[in-house]
Design a protein around this motif. Structure first.
Motif, mmCIF file in Angstrom:
data_model
loop_
_atom_site.group_PDB
_atom_site.id
_atom_site.type_symbol
_atom_site.label_atom_id
_atom_site.label_comp_id
_atom_site.label_asym_id
_atom_site.label_seq_id
_atom_site.Cartn_x
_atom_site.Cartn_y
_atom_site.Cartn_z
ATOM 1 N N GLN A 33 -8.538 41.896 51.751
ATOM 2 C CA GLN A 33 -7.369 41.183 51.266
ATOM 3 C C GLN A 33 -6.905 41.749 49.927
ATOM 4 O OE1 GLN A 33 -7.809 36.945 50.717
ATOM 5 N NE2 GLN A 33 -5.625 36.659 50.511
ATOM 6 N N ASP A 36 -5.298 45.097 50.594
ATOM 7 C CA ASP A 36 -3.994 44.902 51.245
ATOM 8 C C ASP A 36 -2.946 44.450 50.244
ATOM 9 O OD1 ASP A 36 -4.815 45.707 53.734
ATOM 10 O OD2 ASP A 36 -5.060 43.670 54.529
ATOM 11 N N HIS A 37 -3.338 43.596 49.317
ATOM 12 C CA HIS A 37 -2.397 43.128 48.299
ATOM 13 C C HIS A 37 -1.903 44.312 47.472
ATOM 14 C CE1 HIS A 37 -0.993 41.140 44.600
ATOM 15 N NE2 HIS A 37 -0.548 40.240 45.471
ATOM 16 N N THR A 78 1.386 41.620 55.932
ATOM 17 C CA THR A 78 2.460 41.069 55.103
ATOM 18 C C THR A 78 1.878 39.940 54.258
ATOM 19 O OG1 THR A 78 3.112 39.503 56.821
ATOM 20 C CG2 THR A 78 4.304 41.584 56.765
ATOM 21 N N PHE A 79 2.563 39.624 53.202
ATOM 22 C CA PHE A 79 2.234 38.458 52.387
ATOM 23 C C PHE A 79 3.484 37.598 52.301
ATOM 24 C CE2 PHE A 79 -1.155 41.200 51.048
ATOM 25 C CZ PHE A 79 -2.187 40.350 50.687
ATOM 26 N N HIS A 80 3.313 36.314 52.484
ATOM 27 C CA HIS A 80 4.398 35.349 52.303
ATOM 28 C C HIS A 80 3.903 34.395 51.232
ATOM 29 C CE1 HIS A 80 6.620 36.834 55.735
ATOM 30 N NE2 HIS A 80 5.475 36.872 56.387
ATOM 31 N N ALA A 82 1.466 33.466 48.673
ATOM 32 C CA ALA A 82 0.062 33.854 48.513
ATOM 33 C C ALA A 82 -0.663 33.941 49.851
ATOM 34 C CB ALA A 82 -0.638 32.852 47.604
ATOM 35 N N TRP A 84 -1.774 35.585 53.246
ATOM 36 C CA TRP A 84 -2.026 36.904 53.810
ATOM 37 C C TRP A 84 -1.894 36.827 55.316
ATOM 38 C CZ3 TRP A 84 -7.728 38.591 54.463
ATOM 39 C CH2 TRP A 84 -7.848 39.948 54.704
ATOM 40 N N HIS A 85 -1.000 37.634 55.879
ATOM 41 C CA HIS A 85 -0.791 37.649 57.332
ATOM 42 C C HIS A 85 -1.143 39.028 57.872
ATOM 43 C CE1 HIS A 85 1.370 33.815 57.557
ATOM 44 N NE2 HIS A 85 1.850 34.160 56.385
#
Length: 97
Positions: A33, A36-37, A78-80, A82, A84-85
């Motif tokens: 995570q 990815d961020h 993707t992030f929407h 905070a 994590w998708h």
């Protein structure tokens, strides 16, 4: 009910599970995570596609999303806010990149 194959934590949605802190997947998922961020930020907030991690492969198998004798698996991140998708890209999502 779908559960984490390591700690029996409940499945939330997509590739999100509520892992217990003692779960073998807890630290690898936290590290993925964070990475990815950084990828998402470096890509200026646009979705990122990368190879699935070993942990994600095990979770996808537990969800029945892939067969144990699968080929390489890509993950779309993707992030929407905070949240994590992670999804397996489809032709439709690839066209929207």
């Amino acid at each position: 009910m779908i559960i984490c194959p390591s700690c029996n934590g409940p499945h939330l949605e997509g590739l999100r599970f509520q892992h217990r802190s003692i779960c073998d997947f807890y630290n690898p998922e936290a590290q993925t995570q964070a990475a990815d961020h950084e990828r998402f930020r470096a890509n200026r907030g646009r979705p990122v596609t990368r190879d699935a991690t070993e942990t994600e492969i095990l979770l996808l198998e537990a969800l029945g999303e892939i067969d144990p004798d699968h080929d390489a698996v890509a993950i779309r991140v993707t992030f929407h806010g905070a949240i994590w998708h992670r999804t397996i890209p489809t032709e439709e999502t690839q066209e929207n990149l």
